[in-house]
Scaffold this active site. Structure first.
Site, PDB file in Angstrom:
ATOM      1  N   ARG A  23       0.928  -1.166   0.005  1.00  8.12           N
ATOM      2  CA  ARG A  23       0.107   0.081  -0.086  1.00  8.12           C
ATOM      3  C   ARG A  23       0.784   1.311  -0.010  1.00  8.12           C
ATOM      4  NH1 ARG A  23      -3.064   0.212   4.955  1.00  8.12           N
ATOM      5  NH2 ARG A  23      -1.415  -1.101   5.505  1.00  8.12           N
ATOM      6  N   ASN A  41      -5.927  -2.743   2.396  1.00 11.78           N
ATOM      7  CA  ASN A  41      -6.140  -4.296   2.329  1.00 11.78           C
ATOM      8  C   ASN A  41      -7.664  -4.390   2.373  1.00 11.78           C
ATOM      9  OD1 ASN A  41      -3.436  -4.148   2.549  1.00 11.78           O
ATOM     10  ND2 ASN A  41      -3.249  -4.312   4.956  1.00 11.78           N
TER      11      ASN A  41
END
Length: 94
Positions: A23, A41
Site C-alpha cells: 500500500r 487491504n
C-alpha cells in the site's frame, strides 16, 4: 501537445501483497504519477487500489501493480472501471 484524458479504475491485487509495504509503495507510485485515490487491504488478503487521473499515468500504475514492490508477489490483477468522483483528493492508504 496531445490532450490529456482522465480516467479511473479499481484494481484488485492478489498474492503476497499484505505486510510487504504494498500500500505504501502504491501510494508513492501514484503520487509520483499525479494520481488520486486509495489503496487498502481487504479481509480476503487482497489489496484494493482505486486510482484516477491522467489515463497514461493510470496505465503506468496498472503496469507497476502487476509486480508491486520488491518483497511482493502478485499472482493476479483484476481491473474494473471506476467513477472519477470515488477517488477523492490526493492518494491515501487505509
Amino acid at each position: 501537445m496531445p490532450e490529456r484524458t482522465e480516467s479511473a479504475a479499481r484494481f484488485y491485487v492478489a498474492g503476497k501483497v499484505q505486510g510487504v509495504f504494498f500500500r505504501a509503495s502504491t501510494r508513492e507510485q501514484a503520487a509520483r504519477l499525479g494520481l488520486r485515490g486509495y489503496a487498502r487491504n481487504l479481509a480476503d488478503g487482497r489489496v484494493e487500489v482505486l486510482a484516477a487521473g491522467d489515463a497514461a499515468a493510470l496505465e503506468t500504475l496498472a503496469e507497476w501493480l502487476r509486480h508491486g514492490p520488491p518483497h511482493a508477489r502478485v499472482d493476479a490483477l483484476a481491473r474494473e472501471p471506476a467513477r472519477m468522483d470515488d477517488a477523492g483528493d490526493g492518494f491515501v492508504t487505509s
